[in-house]
Write an enzyme that holds these catalytic residues in place. Structure first.
Site, PDB file in Angstrom:
ATOM      1  CE  LYS A 141       3.029   2.769  -0.400  1.00 33.07           C
ATOM      2  NZ  LYS A 141       2.262   1.589   0.177  1.00 33.07           N
ATOM      3  CG  ASP A 159      -3.098   3.892  -0.127  1.00 36.28           C
ATOM      4  OD1 ASP A 159      -3.947   4.012  -1.036  1.00 36.28           O
ATOM      5  OD2 ASP A 159      -3.444   4.162   1.214  1.00 36.28           O
TER       6      ASP A 159
END
Length: 272
Positions: A141, A159
């Site tokens: 991420k 996320d």
């Protein structure tokens, strides 16, 4: 949401497409509509170079981008480079970043990644995924945030907002693990759109499609949503649920603020 006679418009929950091709079509239509709603979608962390973005992204875990943006100026003023932060006194760093929460763990991560940059990459942030994920505290991420916004390398940022919308609300995929969600959604869009897709979905999740009380009645893509009705559908009540962060402001919730240039700054680095 009212028609010309003044009565409230009736919104029906969209059906989930039964085939992969159908889901792709639905997903791309939602993406296009989000582009109309958030043409200015951009990274909401303040940064001037890849190193600052990397550190800020690690610090953004379990807190808001606004809180990080209030904290990083003092941090980067004292430790402007990876070499500087790698040699920092952990207690001093902890005090500087304390407002972001989990400051001890974050201090270990940002000092550790700075040391790795110094020792393994000449103090510079690498522009490849396989290198970024070797850094302490950096997963896919964070790596995709840095690649997409500092190097112009397309990436999908999975996320909590992204997961909630693409999996739970829009049903683009049934996958539950972030890496598998990333792979599933990546297969639905051209690679060049991955970074903008991430920004648009995250903007929508932060402002309208919240985890606890989504503002369905104030949602501009309500007619496309298979989860319409899980939140407040009354337009006036839903309007009160809207949240504003950097780039969000009462009265102009779907438009950028006066003077905003319209797009995020161009990538700071070169392609990998």
């Amino acid at each position: 949401m009212a028609n010309s006679s003044g009565s409230k418009a009736v919104i029906k929950r969209a059906k989930v497409a039964p085939t992969f091709t159908g889901r792709v079509r639905q997903a791309r239509r939602i993406y296009r509509e989000l582009g109309e709603v958030y043409p200015y979608a951009h990274p909401e962390l303040d940064f001037e170079n890849p190193f600052q973005l990397l550190v800020a992204t690690v610090m953004s875990a379990q807190t808001t981008d606004l809180r990080v943006n209030q904290t990083t100026p003092a941090l980067f003023a004292k430790y402007p480079t990876a070499d500087d932060l790698a040699a920092a006194d952990p207690q001093e760093v902890e005090e500087l970043i304390r407002p972001t929460g989990f400051f001890r763990a974050k201090t270990r991560s940002i000092i550790g990644l700075s040391a790795a940059l110094r020792d393994n990459f000449g103090g510079e942030v690498p522009g490849r995924l396989k290198d970024l994920v070797t850094l302490p505290g950096v997963g896919r991420k964070t790596a995709n945030v840095v690649l997409g916004n500092a190097f112009g390398v397309p990436g999908i940022t999975v996320d909590t907002h992204f997961q909630r919308l693409v999996r739970d609300r829009w049903r683009w995929t049934d996958e539950t693990e972030p890496d598998k969600i990333e792979a599933a959604v990546a297969g639905m869009f051209p690679r060049k759109e991955w970074t903008d897709l991430s920004h648009r979905v995250i903007f929508h999740g932060r402002r309208i499609c919240h985890a606890r009380k989504p503002a369905c009645g104030a949602c501009p893509i309500a007619a496309l949503c298979p989860s319409y009705g899980v939140g407040e559908t009354d337009p006036e009540k839903a309007e009160k649920l809207l949240k504003y962060e950097k780039g969000g402001f009462p009265g102009q919730r779907l438009n950028p603020p006066p003077g905003y240039p319209g797009r995020a700054a161009p990538p700071l680095g070169g392609a990998a």
